[in-house]
Design a protein around this motif. Structure first.
Motif, PDB file in Angstrom:
ATOM      1  N   LEU A 102       0.892  -1.208   0.033  1.00  0.00           N
ATOM      2  CA  LEU A 102       0.100   0.010   0.054  1.00  0.00           C
ATOM      3  C   LEU A 102       0.866   1.224   0.002  1.00  0.00           C
ATOM      4  CD1 LEU A 102      -2.751   1.334   0.264  1.00  0.00           C
ATOM      5  CD2 LEU A 102      -2.974   0.923   2.615  1.00  0.00           C
ATOM      6  N   ASN A 103       0.194   2.264  -0.792  1.00  0.00           N
ATOM      7  CA  ASN A 103       1.040   3.491  -1.000  1.00  0.00           C
ATOM      8  C   ASN A 103       0.593   4.387   0.176  1.00  0.00           C
ATOM      9  OD1 ASN A 103       1.693   6.049  -1.885  1.00  0.00           O
ATOM     10  ND2 ASN A 103       1.265   5.571  -3.922  1.00  0.00           N
ATOM     11  N   ARG A 104       1.776   4.719   0.886  1.00  0.00           N
ATOM     12  CA  ARG A 104       1.245   5.753   2.094  1.00  0.00           C
ATOM     13  C   ARG A 104       0.614   7.073   1.749  1.00  0.00           C
ATOM     14  NH1 ARG A 104       6.200   5.954   3.917  1.00  0.00           N
ATOM     15  NH2 ARG A 104       5.896   4.515   5.707  1.00  0.00           N
ATOM     16  N   GLN A 105       0.983   7.632   0.476  1.00  0.00           N
ATOM     17  CA  GLN A 105       0.485   8.991   0.016  1.00  0.00           C
ATOM     18  C   GLN A 105      -1.182   8.822  -0.129  1.00  0.00           C
ATOM     19  OE1 GLN A 105       1.884  11.863   0.251  1.00  0.00           O
ATOM     20  NE2 GLN A 105       0.295  13.062  -0.600  1.00  0.00           N
ATOM     21  N   ALA A 106      -1.415   7.666  -0.826  1.00  0.00           N
ATOM     22  CA  ALA A 106      -2.791   7.324  -1.232  1.00  0.00           C
ATOM     23  C   ALA A 106      -3.652   7.495   0.179  1.00  0.00           C
ATOM     24  CB  ALA A 106      -3.029   6.100  -1.796  1.00  0.00           C
ATOM     25  N   VAL A 107      -3.091   6.724   1.376  1.00  0.00           N
ATOM     26  CA  VAL A 107      -3.757   6.722   2.806  1.00  0.00           C
ATOM     27  C   VAL A 107      -3.671   8.086   3.150  1.00  0.00           C
ATOM     28  CG1 VAL A 107      -3.542   5.914   4.875  1.00  0.00           C
ATOM     29  CG2 VAL A 107      -2.900   4.252   2.937  1.00  0.00           C
ATOM     30  N   GLU A 108      -2.737   8.973   3.092  1.00  0.00           N
ATOM     31  CA  GLU A 108      -2.763  10.384   3.563  1.00  0.00           C
ATOM     32  C   GLU A 108      -3.693  11.219   2.755  1.00  0.00           C
ATOM     33  OE1 GLU A 108       0.709  11.711   5.081  1.00  0.00           O
ATOM     34  OE2 GLU A 108       0.461  13.817   4.875  1.00  0.00           O
ATOM     35  N   CYS A 109      -3.841  11.072   1.571  1.00  0.00           N
ATOM     36  CA  CYS A 109      -4.862  11.731   0.829  1.00  0.00           C
ATOM     37  C   CYS A 109      -6.331  11.388   1.495  1.00  0.00           C
ATOM     38  CB  CYS A 109      -5.112  11.401  -0.717  1.00  0.00           C
ATOM     39  SG  CYS A 109      -3.640  12.029  -1.729  1.00  0.00           S
ATOM     40  N   ALA A 110      -6.793  10.186   1.813  1.00  0.00           N
ATOM     41  CA  ALA A 110      -7.874   9.696   2.314  1.00  0.00           C
ATOM     42  C   ALA A 110      -8.090  10.625   3.657  1.00  0.00           C
ATOM     43  CB  ALA A 110      -7.820   8.148   2.450  1.00  0.00           C
ATOM     44  N   ILE A 111      -6.954  10.519   4.359  1.00  0.00           N
ATOM     45  CA  ILE A 111      -6.969  11.369   5.687  1.00  0.00           C
ATOM     46  C   ILE A 111      -7.360  12.803   5.483  1.00  0.00           C
ATOM     47  CG2 ILE A 111      -5.646  11.786   7.949  1.00  0.00           C
ATOM     48  CD1 ILE A 111      -3.933   9.259   7.448  1.00  0.00           C
ATOM     49  N   ARG A 112      -6.555  13.308   4.735  1.00  0.00           N
ATOM     50  CA  ARG A 112      -6.947  14.686   4.470  1.00  0.00           C
ATOM     51  C   ARG A 112      -8.588  15.017   4.259  1.00  0.00           C
ATOM     52  NH1 ARG A 112      -2.232  17.789   3.209  1.00  0.00           N
ATOM     53  NH2 ARG A 112      -3.247  19.499   2.133  1.00  0.00           N
ATOM     54  N   PHE A 113      -8.965  13.977   3.208  1.00  0.00           N
ATOM     55  CA  PHE A 113     -10.438  14.157   2.826  1.00  0.00           C
ATOM     56  C   PHE A 113     -11.183  14.102   4.011  1.00  0.00           C
ATOM     57  CE2 PHE A 113     -14.401  12.675   1.094  1.00  0.00           C
ATOM     58  CZ  PHE A 113     -14.757  13.670   0.474  1.00  0.00           C
ATOM     59  N   GLY A 114     -10.886  13.093   4.834  1.00  0.00           N
ATOM     60  CA  GLY A 114     -11.844  12.842   5.960  1.00  0.00           C
ATOM     61  C   GLY A 114     -11.863  13.974   6.864  1.00  0.00           C
ATOM     62  N   LEU A 115     -10.659  14.589   7.167  1.00  0.00           N
ATOM     63  CA  LEU A 115     -10.687  15.670   7.865  1.00  0.00           C
ATOM     64  C   LEU A 115     -11.222  16.825   7.548  1.00  0.00           C
ATOM     65  CD1 LEU A 115      -7.051  15.413   9.285  1.00  0.00           C
ATOM     66  CD2 LEU A 115      -8.971  14.824  10.499  1.00  0.00           C
ATOM     67  N   ALA A 116     -11.256  17.024   6.215  1.00  0.00           N
ATOM     68  CA  ALA A 116     -11.782  18.328   5.535  1.00  0.00           C
ATOM     69  C   ALA A 116     -13.282  18.252   5.575  1.00  0.00           C
ATOM     70  CB  ALA A 116     -11.273  18.185   4.260  1.00  0.00           C
ATOM     71  N   ILE A 142     -20.645  18.050   3.597  1.00  0.00           N
ATOM     72  CA  ILE A 142     -20.264  19.152   2.876  1.00  0.00           C
ATOM     73  C   ILE A 142     -21.448  20.155   2.594  1.00  0.00           C
ATOM     74  CG2 ILE A 142     -19.384  20.073   0.634  1.00  0.00           C
ATOM     75  CD1 ILE A 142     -18.059  17.343   0.312  1.00  0.00           C
ATOM     76  N   ALA A 143     -21.184  21.561   3.075  1.00  0.00           N
ATOM     77  CA  ALA A 143     -22.161  22.495   2.955  1.00  0.00           C
ATOM     78  C   ALA A 143     -22.020  23.124   1.476  1.00  0.00           C
ATOM     79  CB  ALA A 143     -21.895  23.507   4.078  1.00  0.00           C
ATOM     80  N   VAL A 144     -23.084  22.954   0.630  1.00  0.00           N
ATOM     81  CA  VAL A 144     -22.931  23.631  -0.575  1.00  0.00           C
ATOM     82  C   VAL A 144     -23.903  24.855  -0.824  1.00  0.00           C
ATOM     83  CG1 VAL A 144     -21.988  21.475  -1.599  1.00  0.00           C
ATOM     84  CG2 VAL A 144     -24.382  22.066  -1.692  1.00  0.00           C
ATOM     85  N   GLN A 145     -23.690  25.637  -1.479  1.00  0.00           N
ATOM     86  CA  GLN A 145     -24.580  26.851  -1.710  1.00  0.00           C
ATOM     87  C   GLN A 145     -25.115  26.602  -3.302  1.00  0.00           C
ATOM     88  OE1 GLN A 145     -24.946  29.481  -0.003  1.00  0.00           O
ATOM     89  NE2 GLN A 145     -23.496  28.620   1.098  1.00  0.00           N
ATOM     90  N   VAL A 146     -26.479  26.319  -3.371  1.00  0.00           N
ATOM     91  CA  VAL A 146     -27.366  26.349  -4.316  1.00  0.00           C
ATOM     92  C   VAL A 146     -27.865  27.570  -4.993  1.00  0.00           C
ATOM     93  CG1 VAL A 146     -28.989  24.688  -5.535  1.00  0.00           C
ATOM     94  CG2 VAL A 146     -27.909  24.032  -3.260  1.00  0.00           C
ATOM     95  N   ARG A 167      -3.789  16.950   9.927  1.00  0.00           N
ATOM     96  CA  ARG A 167      -4.470  17.923  10.485  1.00  0.00           C
ATOM     97  C   ARG A 167      -3.691  19.397  10.373  1.00  0.00           C
ATOM     98  NH1 ARG A 167      -7.022  16.287  14.845  1.00  0.00           N
ATOM     99  NH2 ARG A 167      -8.901  15.547  13.997  1.00  0.00           N
ATOM    100  N   GLY A 168      -2.568  19.051  10.875  1.00  0.00           N
ATOM    101  CA  GLY A 168      -1.647  20.409  11.008  1.00  0.00           C
ATOM    102  C   GLY A 168      -1.187  20.996   9.762  1.00  0.00           C
ATOM    103  N   GLY A 169      -1.237  19.962   8.701  1.00  0.00           N
ATOM    104  CA  GLY A 169      -0.955  20.648   7.394  1.00  0.00           C
ATOM    105  C   GLY A 169      -2.236  20.947   6.531  1.00  0.00           C
ATOM    106  N   LEU A 170      -3.090  20.934   6.903  1.00  0.00           N
ATOM    107  CA  LEU A 170      -4.417  21.452   6.270  1.00  0.00           C
ATOM    108  C   LEU A 170      -4.305  22.808   5.937  1.00  0.00           C
ATOM    109  CD1 LEU A 170      -7.577  19.224   7.195  1.00  0.00           C
ATOM    110  CD2 LEU A 170      -6.233  19.083   4.795  1.00  0.00           C
ATOM    111  N   PRO A 171      -4.668  23.309   4.754  1.00  0.00           N
ATOM    112  CA  PRO A 171      -5.099  24.614   4.429  1.00  0.00           C
ATOM    113  C   PRO A 171      -6.289  25.109   5.087  1.00  0.00           C
ATOM    114  CG  PRO A 171      -5.520  23.634   2.555  1.00  0.00           C
ATOM    115  CD  PRO A 171      -5.067  22.495   3.360  1.00  0.00           C
ATOM    116  N   GLU A 172      -6.559  26.458   5.128  1.00  0.00           N
ATOM    117  CA  GLU A 172      -7.899  26.902   5.831  1.00  0.00           C
ATOM    118  C   GLU A 172      -8.983  26.410   4.750  1.00  0.00           C
ATOM    119  OE1 GLU A 172     -10.265  31.132   7.158  1.00  0.00           O
ATOM    120  OE2 GLU A 172      -8.422  30.995   5.522  1.00  0.00           O
TER     121      GLU A 172
END
Lengths: 95, 484
Positions: B52-66, B106-110, B296-301
């Motif tokens: 397993l590719n570590r970066q792929a997992v990290e992408c999933a974590i980023r998404f989950g936190l976002a 995800i809150a979206v503007q319609v 989490r610490g590396g996520l942008p606003e």
């Protein structure tokens, strides 16, 4: 739970395994034997036991995201039954 | 249509931004010669094992936190079994019972203007899986050609609850998700190359009915326009079927962009026929608290937070704030503009970025990241409007000059081209007097009650001033003189 002959044929079809009528009968017997085993196991009280996804109690090792494989297409294509323009050819699959 | 309620859920396959595949070290670069990026693992040659590719997992974590979801501390890979030539193993490695991301929203503007509203779309899950190869059905002497470059490319499949109630809501969600995955850097969002593809599960039910109707799944929609057209067609088709007394059969359908219709796809094996089971080649994926904290610490606003801040800090409308947070680049440009022009001029900054600059970029097919007019230049220009050095009209000229590289700053162009606004009352008064004397007919018309004549006089003064008179002063002076 036991399987019908029809279910055996369906499973064989899903697995793309050709079974003759007599093979289906013996396979049905084998599979039902396995189901009996599963039934015995399911009779055990597993309350509080965490479901097991793997026999080894270890965590998945991870690899760094780097390209480590070079292009070996020529070697791989050479062992394929039929190729053209860098593609593997297979019987037409579109319906 | 009134008595029917539309129910839509969306599944999205986002290709993750990794350089190598999810379970092998082959490259994921797009556009390579067929099969040059398919290694022994991707080809499922005997004896190979996935790592397993570590970066792929990290992408999933980023998404989950976002999306404020639960990132599973333990998730499990499973085999999804089916036979197709572009899937050499005979199964796809995916996740079933224990996905890496659970829940979230995800809150979206319609919509726009008065009809705009916010919709919160809940997510069921997001899981990691590998992509399949590609089958080419052109003429290979009655055979199909198989390219396995895409096989093993990491995907995050993102599944919503059936929360959306119209094609507009579905498109708003898809766009927000598309912006988010790029914002957090986990997907390049390239829909032409298939990096972001949507499936829509659509059903209809009589308004007020609690149970859902039978759904049909529209596969592989690779543009927002197709997503909307396909859903609209499908909804109308389902309503017609039911109203004519037929039942909807659960099915997978394809959208044909040429005819604008959806049609049944080959009968795919049912879900229970995929015979999922945990993949014995892969151990459970364990994600530590430390890893999650680091990500989490590396996520942008996040766009949702930035949007709220633009509203509260800068007094922008929700619509403007949404537009300005469509991408990181856009938001960064706006903030850099405000940094120069000052927070009290945030509204004109928003207008210039969203309207004038966006239109000009659009016209030239350019991206904001490579805008010929920098945020610093634009901020400087807005400062000069704010302090009355130039009018809005002249500002457009200065903007054009900046775009064409006629000067490094707005100040330089204003100075060099003599565009400074005339604010000297005496000078403007002289112009007004001259125009009044030369346009007696307009004056008479105005006095006779024709409001339009006033605008004509303003125009004459501005023309005489070569556009450089302060419009407000011209207005005031004209009114005063005409009232005398």
């Amino acid at each position: 739970m036991s399987l019908t002959l029809e279910q055996v044929h369906r499973i064989a079809h899903l697995a793309r395994i050709e079974v003759s009528a007599s093979e289906a009968l013996s396979t049905q017997g084998h599979l039902n034997g396995i189901f009996q085993l599963i039934e015995q196991m399911q009779a055990v009280d597993t309350t509080g036991v965490e479901p097991m996804a793997h026999a080894q109690d270890l965590a998945q090792r991870l690899r760094d995201d780097v390209v480590s494989e070079s292009d070996r297409r020529a070697a791989f294509l050479a062992v394929a039954p039929e190729t053209e323009a860098g593609l593997y050819l297979v019987p037409k699959v579109i319906e | 249509m009134n008595q029917w309620e539309v129910v839509i859920g969306i599944e999205t396959h986002a290709q993750l931004a990794t350089v190598s595949k999810i379970f092998s070290g082959a490259s994921t670069a797009f556009g390579a010669e067929p099969n040059t990026q398919a290694c022994a693992v991707d080809l499922a040659l005997p004896g190979v094992l996935p790592v397993l590719n570590r970066q792929a997992v990290e992408c999933a974590i980023r998404f989950g936190l976002a999306i404020d979801a639960e990132v599973a501390r333990k998730s499990v890979f499973a085999r999804k079994n089916y036979f197709y030539p572009d899937l050499p193993k005979g199964y796809q490695i995916s996740q079933m019972d224990l996905p890496v991301v659970v829940g979230g929203q995800i809150a979206v503007q319609v919509g726009q203007g008065d009809k705009a509203y916010e919709k919160v779309v809940h997510l069921t899950r997001a899981h990691l899986e590998e992509d399949a190869g590609k089958s080419l059905h052109e003429d290979f002497h009655g055979k199909s050609g198989i390219d396995l470059n895409r096989a093993g490319t990491p995907l995050l499949e993102i599944v919503t609850e059936p929360d959306m109630r119209s094609s507009d809501e579905a498109v708003a969600y898809a766009k927000a998700l598309h912006a988010l995955v790029q914002w957090i850097g986990i997907c390049d969002g390239n829909m032409q190359e298939g990096s972001f593809r949507c499936d829509a599960n659509v059903s209809v039910r009589p308004k007020g009915q609690a149970e859902y109707g039978t759904r049909r799944e529209i596969k592989n929609l690779n543009s927002f326009r197709f997503l909307k057209e396909a859903i609209d067609f499908e909804v109308q088709w389902q309503i017609n079927e039911i109203e004519e007394g037929r039942r909807i059969q659960q099915a997978t359908v394809l959208f044909d962009p040429d005819s604008g219709e959806t049609r049944m796809m080959r009968s795919k094996e049912d879900a229970h026929d995929y015979r999922y089971f945990p993949d014995p080649d892969l151990l459970p994926l364990i994600i530590s608290e430390e890893w999650i904290d680091r990500v989490r610490g590396g996520l942008p606003e996040l766009p949702v937070h930035k949007r709220a801040r633009f509203v509260s800090e800068f007094g922008l409308s929700v619509y403007d704030a949404t537009t300005l947070t469509a991408s990181q680049e856009m938001a960064a440009f706006f903030e850099a503009t405000v940094a120069v022009a000052g927070q009290s001029h945030a509204k004109p900054c928003a207008n210039w970025v969203m309207v004038d600059l966006a239109a000009r970029l659009n016209k030239e097919g350019q991206e904001i990241a490579t805008s010929p007019v920098s945020a610093q230049q634009l901020g400087g220009l807005i400062l000069r409007i704010a302090d009355n050095t130039i009018s809005n009209n002249i500002a457009k000229k200065v903007f054009e000059a900046l775009w064409n590289g006629e000067g490094a700053t707005a100040d330089e162009i204003i100075e060099k081209q003599g565009l400074k606004q005339i604010t000297d009352t005496g000078a403007i008064e002289a112009l007004v007097d001259a125009v009044l004397a030369a346009n007696a007919a307009n004056v008479a018309e105005f006095r006779a009650g024709k409001e339009k004549a006033f605008n004509a006089l303003v125009g004459q003064v501005m023309k005489a001033a070569k556009g450089k008179a302060n419009p407000q002063q011209v207005n005031d002076l004209l009114k005063k003189k005409l009232a005398d």
